[in-house]
Structures are given as C-alpha cells and as structure tokens.
Write a protein that holds these residues in place. Structure first.
Motif, mmCIF file in Angstrom:
data_model
loop_
_atom_site.group_PDB
_atom_site.id
_atom_site.type_symbol
_atom_site.label_atom_id
_atom_site.label_comp_id
_atom_site.label_asym_id
_atom_site.label_seq_id
_atom_site.Cartn_x
_atom_site.Cartn_y
_atom_site.Cartn_z
ATOM 1 N N ALA A 11 0.835 -1.202 0.000
ATOM 2 C CA ALA A 11 0.000 0.000 0.000
ATOM 3 C C ALA A 11 0.872 1.255 0.000
ATOM 4 C CB ALA A 11 -0.928 -0.012 1.205
ATOM 5 N N LEU A 12 1.948 1.243 0.784
ATOM 6 C CA LEU A 12 2.863 2.379 0.793
ATOM 7 C C LEU A 12 3.557 2.547 -0.559
ATOM 8 C CD1 LEU A 12 4.462 2.075 4.330
ATOM 9 C CD2 LEU A 12 2.853 3.809 3.540
ATOM 10 N N LEU A 13 3.861 1.429 -1.210
ATOM 11 C CA LEU A 13 4.452 1.468 -2.550
ATOM 12 C C LEU A 13 3.495 2.159 -3.521
ATOM 13 C CD1 LEU A 13 6.175 -1.477 -4.319
ATOM 14 C CD2 LEU A 13 4.475 -0.175 -5.504
ATOM 15 N N ALA A 14 2.222 1.781 -3.482
ATOM 16 C CA ALA A 14 1.230 2.384 -4.377
ATOM 17 C C ALA A 14 1.083 3.874 -4.083
ATOM 18 C CB ALA A 14 -0.108 1.675 -4.230
ATOM 19 N N GLY A 97 5.335 -9.283 -7.824
ATOM 20 C CA GLY A 97 6.386 -8.481 -7.202
ATOM 21 C C GLY A 97 7.593 -8.333 -8.107
ATOM 22 N N LEU A 98 7.946 -9.392 -8.811
ATOM 23 C CA LEU A 98 9.052 -9.322 -9.763
ATOM 24 C C LEU A 98 8.699 -8.384 -10.929
ATOM 25 C CD1 LEU A 98 11.811 -10.311 -10.736
ATOM 26 C CD2 LEU A 98 10.629 -12.187 -11.859
ATOM 27 N N LEU A 99 7.483 -8.496 -11.428
ATOM 28 C CA LEU A 99 7.031 -7.599 -12.496
ATOM 29 C C LEU A 99 7.046 -6.148 -12.022
ATOM 30 C CD1 LEU A 99 5.782 -7.151 -15.310
ATOM 31 C CD2 LEU A 99 3.551 -7.507 -14.235
ATOM 32 N N ASN A 100 6.629 -5.939 -10.783
ATOM 33 C CA ASN A 100 6.613 -4.587 -10.238
ATOM 34 C C ASN A 100 8.027 -4.034 -10.076
ATOM 35 O OD1 ASN A 100 5.010 -2.480 -9.593
ATOM 36 N ND2 ASN A 100 4.354 -3.265 -7.627
ATOM 37 N N THR A 101 8.973 -4.889 -9.714
ATOM 38 C CA THR A 101 10.371 -4.460 -9.640
ATOM 39 C C THR A 101 10.848 -3.986 -11.004
ATOM 40 O OG1 THR A 101 10.822 -6.003 -7.837
ATOM 41 C CG2 THR A 101 12.710 -5.202 -9.080
ATOM 42 N N LEU A 102 10.514 -4.739 -12.041
ATOM 43 C CA LEU A 102 10.909 -4.345 -13.394
ATOM 44 C C LEU A 102 10.266 -3.021 -13.808
ATOM 45 C CD1 LEU A 102 10.756 -7.812 -15.167
ATOM 46 C CD2 LEU A 102 12.782 -6.552 -14.439
ATOM 47 N N LEU A 103 9.000 -2.815 -13.451
ATOM 48 C CA LEU A 103 8.322 -1.570 -13.795
ATOM 49 C C LEU A 103 8.925 -0.376 -13.052
ATOM 50 C CD1 LEU A 103 4.577 -2.603 -13.986
ATOM 51 C CD2 LEU A 103 6.006 -1.751 -15.823
ATOM 52 N N VAL A 105 12.016 -0.140 -11.922
ATOM 53 C CA VAL A 105 13.335 0.113 -12.506
ATOM 54 C C VAL A 105 13.189 0.811 -13.862
ATOM 55 C CG1 VAL A 105 15.370 -1.044 -13.479
ATOM 56 C CG2 VAL A 105 14.519 -1.701 -11.232
ATOM 57 N N ALA A 106 12.185 0.423 -14.632
ATOM 58 C CA ALA A 106 11.931 1.096 -15.909
ATOM 59 C C ALA A 106 11.514 2.550 -15.677
ATOM 60 C CB ALA A 106 10.850 0.355 -16.695
ATOM 61 N N THR A 107 10.750 2.802 -14.628
ATOM 62 C CA THR A 107 10.379 4.169 -14.281
ATOM 63 C C THR A 107 11.617 4.991 -13.953
ATOM 64 O OG1 THR A 107 8.267 3.392 -13.394
ATOM 65 C CG2 THR A 107 8.973 5.589 -12.740
ATOM 66 N N LEU A 108 12.511 4.416 -13.152
ATOM 67 C CA LEU A 108 13.763 5.109 -12.818
ATOM 68 C C LEU A 108 14.613 5.337 -14.062
ATOM 69 C CD1 LEU A 108 14.797 3.410 -9.474
ATOM 70 C CD2 LEU A 108 14.399 5.839 -9.849
ATOM 71 N N GLY A 109 14.655 4.359 -14.955
ATOM 72 C CA GLY A 109 15.415 4.509 -16.191
ATOM 73 C C GLY A 109 14.861 5.628 -17.058
ATOM 74 N N ALA A 110 13.539 5.693 -17.202
ATOM 75 C CA ALA A 110 12.920 6.757 -17.986
ATOM 76 C C ALA A 110 13.152 8.111 -17.333
ATOM 77 C CB ALA A 110 11.424 6.492 -18.146
ATOM 78 N N PRO A 138 10.414 6.668 -6.372
ATOM 79 C CA PRO A 138 10.605 5.341 -6.965
ATOM 80 C C PRO A 138 11.672 4.519 -6.247
ATOM 81 C CG PRO A 138 10.522 6.986 -8.685
ATOM 82 C CD PRO A 138 10.565 7.721 -7.383
ATOM 83 N N LEU A 139 12.685 5.185 -5.707
ATOM 84 C CA LEU A 139 13.698 4.457 -4.924
ATOM 85 C C LEU A 139 13.070 3.882 -3.652
ATOM 86 C CD1 LEU A 139 16.647 6.960 -5.297
ATOM 87 C CD2 LEU A 139 16.328 4.804 -6.507
ATOM 88 N N LEU A 140 12.220 4.685 -3.000
ATOM 89 C CA LEU A 140 11.492 4.196 -1.828
ATOM 90 C C LEU A 140 10.576 3.035 -2.213
ATOM 91 C CD1 LEU A 140 10.531 4.496 1.152
ATOM 92 C CD2 LEU A 140 8.819 6.099 0.273
ATOM 93 N N ALA A 141 9.916 3.158 -3.359
ATOM 94 C CA ALA A 141 9.022 2.093 -3.828
ATOM 95 C C ALA A 141 9.795 0.807 -4.099
ATOM 96 C CB ALA A 141 8.281 2.540 -5.083
ATOM 97 N N LEU A 142 11.002 0.929 -4.603
ATOM 98 C CA LEU A 142 11.832 -0.250 -4.858
ATOM 99 C C LEU A 142 12.180 -0.966 -3.549
ATOM 100 C CD1 LEU A 142 12.951 -1.527 -7.413
ATOM 101 C CD2 LEU A 142 15.034 -0.234 -7.067
ATOM 102 N N VAL A 143 12.510 -0.198 -2.525
ATOM 103 C CA VAL A 143 12.812 -0.783 -1.209
ATOM 104 C C VAL A 143 11.564 -1.430 -0.621
ATOM 105 C CG1 VAL A 143 13.463 -0.210 1.169
ATOM 106 C CG2 VAL A 143 14.739 0.756 -0.741
ATOM 107 N N LEU A 144 10.428 -0.749 -0.705
ATOM 108 C CA LEU A 144 9.180 -1.305 -0.175
ATOM 109 C C LEU A 144 8.784 -2.576 -0.914
ATOM 110 C CD1 LEU A 144 7.161 1.983 0.309
ATOM 111 C CD2 LEU A 144 8.024 0.489 2.117
#
Length: 166
Positions: A11-14, A97-103, A105-110, A138-144
């Motif tokens: 929920a915090l990630l969202a 969760g793996l798909l969300n990690t990829l998304l 990271v793609a957000t950070l890349g963009a 997004p960095l916080l979201a990656l940790v969460l």
C-alpha cells in the motif's frame, strides 16, 4: 490474509508511486537567464523565476511530454494494489512483485533518461541539475517492494514447512 505486513508495504508502494505523479522530479536552472527546466511525470517545462524563486512566466523552451514516466508509475501502483488482493496465491504475488520491480526500474530509467539526456541539453549550465522530492519516491518504492517480496517468501516458506510436518 490481507492483514499481513506485506500489505502495508504494498500500500505504501502504491501511495509513493501515485505521489510521484504530482511532485517535481528534477530541475535545472540557467544562471545567466534565470530560466529553469522542471521535469515532472507528465512533462518537461521551462519557467522564468522571479526574485523570490517562484515561477513567474513560461520559458522559451517548448514543453515536451514525458508520459512514459507517468504511465510506468501508474502501472506499478496498479500492480501493487492488485498484488495485495492476491493473498491466496503467494506464488502469483511473488511473480507480480518481480514484475513490479521491473516496472519501477523502468520508471527510474525513464526518469534518468529525461533528466540527463533530454532536460540537461535544454539548459546550458555547468551543473547537472537538482533532484526534487519526487525523484526519491521510486527508490522508496523499490525498497518497499523488496521488503514485501521478502515477507511474501517468508510466508510461503512457513506454509511449506508446516506441510512437511503433516
């Protein structure tokens, strides 16, 4: 069950990914003209700043759309919310969760692409620009997301160990 700790992390990630949509991500100021380029999740705009440092008028640089950042952030938030309600299938939660990690990271890349390659060419200044509050979400979201995945795996391991005892 929905009252597990990973639900809080998801929920915090969202919330973090949705909040990123409304905050500035990066900015760079030309010291000679006072023109500032600001990157948000939806566009890259320029402003002229007044004496108080507030935007007073539109800049000379045409606005560019950065919709990829916003769409990736929305997709990551939607998947996190969907992942919360997949509590009956922990394996599906781990895959999401793996798909969300990829998304994320793609957000950070963009975000880095638009900040360093597109935005930094618009303003001729020696500095690289400054990261705003939205850049760190997004960095916080990656940790969460990694914490949520860890607790989901812990639950799966617990269930498997109980099944071995039967």
């Amino acid at each position: 069950m929905i009252q597990r700790i990973q639900t809080v992390f998801l929920a915090l990630l969202a919330i973090a990914m949705i909040a990123m949509l409304f905050l500035p991500l990066w900015s760079k100021t030309d010291p000679a003209t006072g023109e500032t380029v600001v990157l948000t999740a939806w566009n890259l705009k320029s402003y002229f700043l007044n004496e108080q440092g507030e935007p007073s008028s539109a800049g000379t640089i045409p606005q560019q759309g950065t919709i990829a950042i916003g769409m990736l952030a929305i997709a990551a938030a939607v998947i996190a919310v969907y992942e919360i309600f997949q509590y009956k299938s922990r394996l599906n939660q781990m895959k999401l969760g793996l798909l969300n990690t990829l998304l994320i990271v793609a957000t950070l890349g963009a975000l880095l692409y638009y900040a360093y390659f597109v935005g930094s060419d618009l303003v001729q200044a020696d500095e690289k620009g400054s990261y705003e509050a939205g850049f760190y979400l997004p960095l916080l979201a990656l940790v969460l997301n990694s914490l949520a995945n860890r607790f989901i795996k812990r639950d799966e391991d617990l269930v498997r160990s109980v099944d071995r005892l039967r």
